[in-house]
Design an enzyme around this catalytic site. Structure first.
Site, PDB file in Angstrom:
ATOM      1  N   HIS A   1       0.371   1.447 -13.478  1.00  0.00           N
ATOM      2  CA  HIS A   1       1.072   0.274 -13.990  1.00  0.00           C
ATOM      3  C   HIS A   1       2.554   0.627 -14.095  1.00  0.00           C
ATOM      4  CE1 HIS A   1       1.664  -3.433 -16.249  1.00  0.00           C
ATOM      5  NE2 HIS A   1       2.382  -2.744 -17.108  1.00  0.00           N
TER       6      HIS A   1
ATOM      7  N   GLU B   1     -10.056  -3.840 -21.255  1.00  0.00           N
ATOM      8  CA  GLU B   1      -8.824  -4.447 -21.770  1.00  0.00           C
ATOM      9  C   GLU B   1      -7.686  -4.154 -20.798  1.00  0.00           C
ATOM     10  OE1 GLU B   1      -7.711  -3.133 -25.646  1.00  0.00           O
ATOM     11  OE2 GLU B   1      -6.112  -4.629 -25.868  1.00  0.00           O
TER      12      GLU B   1
ATOM     13  N   GLY C   1       0.777  -1.229   0.000  1.00  0.00           N
ATOM     14  CA  GLY C   1       0.000   0.000   0.000  1.00  0.00           C
ATOM     15  C   GLY C   1       0.809   1.280   0.000  1.00  0.00           C
ATOM     16  N   SER C   2       2.045   1.251  -0.496  1.00  0.00           N
ATOM     17  CA  SER C   2       2.837   2.505  -0.478  1.00  0.00           C
ATOM     18  C   SER C   2       2.217   3.571  -1.376  1.00  0.00           C
ATOM     19  CB  SER C   2       4.287   2.232  -0.879  1.00  0.00           C
ATOM     20  OG  SER C   2       4.410   1.921  -2.258  1.00  0.00           O
TER      21      SER C   2
ATOM     22  N   ASP D   1      -4.645  -3.126 -18.735  1.00  0.00           N
ATOM     23  CA  ASP D   1      -3.486  -2.233 -18.919  1.00  0.00           C
ATOM     24  C   ASP D   1      -3.535  -1.469 -20.243  1.00  0.00           C
ATOM     25  OD1 ASP D   1      -1.279  -4.705 -17.416  1.00  0.00           O
ATOM     26  OD2 ASP D   1      -2.534  -3.173 -16.500  1.00  0.00           O
TER      27      ASP D   1
ATOM     28  N   GLN E   1       8.966   7.179  -8.114  1.00  0.00           N
ATOM     29  CA  GLN E   1       8.302   8.110  -9.019  1.00  0.00           C
ATOM     30  C   GLN E   1       6.778   7.933  -8.983  1.00  0.00           C
ATOM     31  OE1 GLN E   1       9.505  10.731 -10.800  1.00  0.00           O
ATOM     32  NE2 GLN E   1      11.277  10.280  -9.525  1.00  0.00           N
TER      33      GLN E   1
ATOM     34  N   ASN F   1      -5.841   3.299 -12.514  1.00  0.00           N
ATOM     35  CA  ASN F   1      -4.824   2.319 -12.131  1.00  0.00           C
ATOM     36  C   ASN F   1      -3.451   2.899 -12.395  1.00  0.00           C
ATOM     37  OD1 ASN F   1      -3.808  -0.327 -11.377  1.00  0.00           O
ATOM     38  ND2 ASN F   1      -3.374  -0.658 -13.544  1.00  0.00           N
TER      39      ASN F   1
ATOM     40  N   ARG G   1      -5.598  -8.019  -9.081  1.00  0.00           N
ATOM     41  CA  ARG G   1      -6.685  -8.841  -9.614  1.00  0.00           C
ATOM     42  C   ARG G   1      -7.080  -8.283 -10.974  1.00  0.00           C
ATOM     43  NH1 ARG G   1      -8.889 -13.501  -7.748  1.00  0.00           N
ATOM     44  NH2 ARG G   1     -10.912 -12.741  -8.457  1.00  0.00           N
ATOM     45  N   ILE G   2      -7.411  -9.180 -11.900  1.00  0.00           N
ATOM     46  CA  ILE G   2      -7.979  -8.747 -13.174  1.00  0.00           C
ATOM     47  C   ILE G   2      -9.485  -8.612 -12.968  1.00  0.00           C
ATOM     48  CG2 ILE G   2      -8.423  -9.395 -15.558  1.00  0.00           C
ATOM     49  CD1 ILE G   2      -5.680 -10.795 -15.537  1.00  0.00           C
TER      50      ILE G   2
HETATM   51  C1  GRF Z   1       4.502  -2.006  -7.113  1.00  0.00           C
HETATM   52  O1  GRF Z   1       5.165  -2.958  -7.929  1.00  0.00           O
HETATM   53  C2  GRF Z   1       4.071  -0.841  -7.941  1.00  0.00           C
HETATM   54  O2  GRF Z   1       4.978  -0.602  -8.998  1.00  0.00           O
HETATM   55  C3  GRF Z   1       2.741  -1.284  -8.480  1.00  0.00           C
HETATM   56  O3  GRF Z   1       2.155  -2.068  -7.458  1.00  0.00           O
HETATM   57  C4  GRF Z   1       3.209  -2.645  -6.638  1.00  0.00           C
HETATM   58  C5  GRF Z   1       2.980  -2.467  -5.154  1.00  0.00           C
HETATM   59  O4  GRF Z   1       2.684  -1.144  -4.909  1.00  0.00           O
HETATM   60  N1  GRF Z   1       1.908  -0.146  -8.803  1.00  0.00           N
HETATM   61  P1  GRF Z   1       2.182  -0.655  -3.416  1.00  0.00           P
HETATM   62  O5  GRF Z   1       3.415  -0.447  -2.573  1.00  0.00           O
HETATM   63  O6  GRF Z   1       1.312  -1.775  -2.820  1.00  0.00           O
HETATM   64  O7  GRF Z   1       1.429   0.609  -3.661  1.00  0.00           O
END
Ligand code: GRF
Length: 192
Positions: free
Chosen positions: A112, A146, A11-12, A148, A176, A110, A94-95
């Protein structure tokens, strides 16, 4: 209005968005608050991190459902408790079914970890290194059925350095993301 953030891991990105909402005064400026974090994984670190940041937290464990549609329906019911103006996928692994996407399309975003349309799917950093890319990065996009491939809202570019291991590139991209995602969401809120 409420923003709901979906996570599967640490969750960063969720934390960066929650902190930006405070620091950038989204409540006063846009009338929105980051209300809740929801995860498909009961043990996701992002749940506790979200609680520490003042978010409500909920779990919809995908193992409890015998179809993708049934899980997505339960997930939507949980999300709709907050009647979100924006649903944010942040490390959500999850898709999602077309029915779920249709329910939130236009207010579902989202992030990516590649410069889409390059490297949709998994293991993006290893693939970029193996392809000899000299730059890599992250993409914030609207989610469509679709995977990503939705309209791009924002991108960030980082260099691929000689001898980069995937983990090193991943860390450079992730830092970033923590700047890019809040910026992209603020731009979306401002354009509403
Ligand atoms: C990381 O690989 C990030 O690049 C992608 O999701 C993964 C975990 O991100 N967006 P987070 O620390 O759980 O937000």
């Amino acid at each position: 209005g409420n923003i709901v953030i979906l996570v599967s891991g640490g969750g960063s990105n969720m934390a960066a968005i929650a902190r930006a909402a405070q620091a950038r005064r989204w409540a006063e400026r846009f009338g929105v608050r980051v209300a809740a974090v929801v995860s498909n994984k009961p043990d996701a670190g992002g749940l506790e991190l979200g609680r520490e940041l003042g978010l409500e937290a909920a779990v919809v464990d995908h193992r409890g459902f015998d179809s993708r549609e049934a899980f997505d329906a339960a997930l939507a019911d949980t999300i709709d408790r907050w009647q979100p103006v924006l649903v944010v996928l942040a490390g959500f692994m999850r898709i999602l079914t077309p029915g779920f996407v249709a329910r939130y399309e236009g207010r579902l975003v989202n992030i990516h970890p590649s410069l889409l349309p390059a490297f949709p799917g998994l293991h993006t950093h290893r693939r970029a290194i193996e392809a000899g890319c000299q730059v890599a990065g992250a993409t914030v996009h609207l989610v469509t059925a679709e995977l990503d491939h939705g309209p791009i809202l924002a991108q960030a570019v980082v260099p691929v350095l000689a001898g980069d291991a995937p983990e090193a590139l991943a860390a450079r991209v992730l830092s970033q993301e923590h700047r890019l995602y809040p910026e992209a969401i603020e731009g979306w809120l401002a354009a509403r």
